[in-house]
Design a protein around this motif. Structure first.
Motif, PDB file in Angstrom:
ATOM      1  N   GLU A 102       0.833  -1.194   0.000  1.00  0.00           N
ATOM      2  CA  GLU A 102       0.000   0.000   0.000  1.00  0.00           C
ATOM      3  C   GLU A 102       0.875   1.254   0.000  1.00  0.00           C
ATOM      4  O   GLU A 102       1.977   1.241   0.535  1.00  0.00           O
ATOM      5  CB  GLU A 102      -0.843  -0.074   1.285  1.00  0.00           C
ATOM      6  N   ILE A 103       0.381   2.321  -0.625  1.00  0.00           N
ATOM      7  CA  ILE A 103       1.025   3.639  -0.492  1.00  0.00           C
ATOM      8  C   ILE A 103      -0.058   4.667  -0.184  1.00  0.00           C
ATOM      9  O   ILE A 103      -1.136   4.628  -0.792  1.00  0.00           O
ATOM     10  CB  ILE A 103       1.849   4.015  -1.744  1.00  0.00           C
ATOM     11  N   VAL A 104       0.232   5.511   0.774  1.00  0.00           N
ATOM     12  CA  VAL A 104      -0.743   6.525   1.195  1.00  0.00           C
ATOM     13  C   VAL A 104      -0.040   7.887   1.221  1.00  0.00           C
ATOM     14  O   VAL A 104       1.036   8.016   1.809  1.00  0.00           O
ATOM     15  CB  VAL A 104      -1.308   6.197   2.599  1.00  0.00           C
ATOM     16  N   THR A 105      -0.635   8.870   0.563  1.00  0.00           N
ATOM     17  CA  THR A 105      -0.076  10.229   0.528  1.00  0.00           C
ATOM     18  C   THR A 105      -1.132  11.233   0.966  1.00  0.00           C
ATOM     19  O   THR A 105      -2.252  11.201   0.446  1.00  0.00           O
ATOM     20  CB  THR A 105       0.399  10.570  -0.902  1.00  0.00           C
ATOM     21  N   PRO A 106      -0.774  12.111   1.891  1.00  0.00           N
ATOM     22  CA  PRO A 106      -1.752  13.125   2.300  1.00  0.00           C
ATOM     23  C   PRO A 106      -1.851  14.255   1.272  1.00  0.00           C
ATOM     24  O   PRO A 106      -0.874  14.571   0.594  1.00  0.00           O
ATOM     25  CB  PRO A 106      -1.177  13.655   3.615  1.00  0.00           C
ATOM     26  N   ILE A 107      -3.021  14.846   1.176  1.00  0.00           N
ATOM     27  CA  ILE A 107      -3.189  16.090   0.412  1.00  0.00           C
ATOM     28  C   ILE A 107      -3.259  17.201   1.456  1.00  0.00           C
ATOM     29  O   ILE A 107      -4.108  17.155   2.366  1.00  0.00           O
ATOM     30  CB  ILE A 107      -4.473  16.065  -0.448  1.00  0.00           C
ATOM     31  N   ILE A 108      -2.345  18.149   1.326  1.00  0.00           N
ATOM     32  CA  ILE A 108      -2.200  19.181   2.362  1.00  0.00           C
ATOM     33  C   ILE A 108      -2.570  20.550   1.797  1.00  0.00           C
ATOM     34  O   ILE A 108      -2.136  20.900   0.688  1.00  0.00           O
ATOM     35  CB  ILE A 108      -0.756  19.176   2.911  1.00  0.00           C
ATOM     36  N   ILE A 138       1.186  14.677  -7.575  1.00  0.00           N
ATOM     37  CA  ILE A 138      -0.259  14.638  -7.851  1.00  0.00           C
ATOM     38  C   ILE A 138      -1.023  15.251  -6.677  1.00  0.00           C
ATOM     39  O   ILE A 138      -1.982  16.001  -6.865  1.00  0.00           O
ATOM     40  CB  ILE A 138      -0.694  13.178  -8.136  1.00  0.00           C
ATOM     41  N   SER A 139      -0.573  14.943  -5.471  1.00  0.00           N
ATOM     42  CA  SER A 139      -1.211  15.496  -4.276  1.00  0.00           C
ATOM     43  C   SER A 139      -1.175  17.028  -4.298  1.00  0.00           C
ATOM     44  O   SER A 139      -2.159  17.692  -3.964  1.00  0.00           O
ATOM     45  CB  SER A 139      -0.495  14.932  -3.051  1.00  0.00           C
ATOM     46  N   LYS A 140      -0.030  17.589  -4.703  1.00  0.00           N
ATOM     47  CA  LYS A 140       0.086  19.072  -4.788  1.00  0.00           C
ATOM     48  C   LYS A 140      -0.896  19.629  -5.822  1.00  0.00           C
ATOM     49  O   LYS A 140      -1.545  20.656  -5.583  1.00  0.00           O
ATOM     50  CB  LYS A 140       1.514  19.465  -5.176  1.00  0.00           C
ATOM     51  N   ILE A 141      -1.001  18.943  -6.941  1.00  0.00           N
ATOM     52  CA  ILE A 141      -1.935  19.400  -7.996  1.00  0.00           C
ATOM     53  C   ILE A 141      -3.363  19.377  -7.433  1.00  0.00           C
ATOM     54  O   ILE A 141      -4.124  20.336  -7.595  1.00  0.00           O
ATOM     55  CB  ILE A 141      -1.833  18.479  -9.241  1.00  0.00           C
TER      56      ILE A 141
END
Ligand code: SME
Length: 146
Positions: A102-108, A138-141
């Motif tokens: 699994e990979i999890v990235t926060p959107i801040i 992608i999270s930054k976008i």
């Protein structure tokens, strides 16, 4: 690294559309473009908890408490987490019994986590440092949508 992926996402999202519309299409793009991904989607922060958002894949947990599981830990630490073997991650929340990594990235946004991107695979060790770099771009976008 697939730079086209970012361009595809930029071209399909539109701040004028509802969040659910944008994230629904992005969940499909993520599932298709990250190889061997069985589940791709979002958890959205509301009242300091994570609520299931648009996704592609099997039925998943509706709510995750802050600090719980991989998603809740990423929510807490504001960091991307790669789990090579979910069976060894203490507190992992098994939405699917076949999930292995699994990979999890926060959107801040404004220093606060507003959502979580979660990708699951049925293979061990499926996600790499390059995936982390790409998912963080992608999270930054996507943070522009919140
Ligand atoms: N495995 C996650 C829960 C979400 S599902 O995988 C879609 C976790 O431990 O937070």
């Amino acid at each position: 690294m697939n730079n086209n992926l970012e361009q595809t996402i930029i071209s399909i999202i539109d701040k004028k559309y509802p969040l659910v519309t944008n994230l629904s299409n992005v969940s499909s793009i993520l599932k298709t473009n990250f190889p061997n991904t069985s589940w791709a989607g979002f958890y959205l922060v509301e009242k300091d908890k994570l609520f299931l958002g648009p996704f592609q894949g099997d039925v998943a947990c509706s709510v995750i408490e802050k600090g719980k599981g991989v998603c809740g830990t990423s929510f807490n630490t504001q960091k991307t987490i790669i789990v090579d073997n979910v069976l060894e991650f203490s507190g992992h929340i098994a939405c699917s019994s076949t999930s292995r990594s699994e990979i999890v990235t926060p959107i801040i946004k404004n220093n606060k986590v507003v959502a979580i991107i979660d990708l699951d695979s049925n293979l061990y060790n499926n996600y790499t440092k390059n995936d982390k770099i790409q998912l963080e771009k992608i999270s930054k976008i996507l943070s522009s949508l919140f």
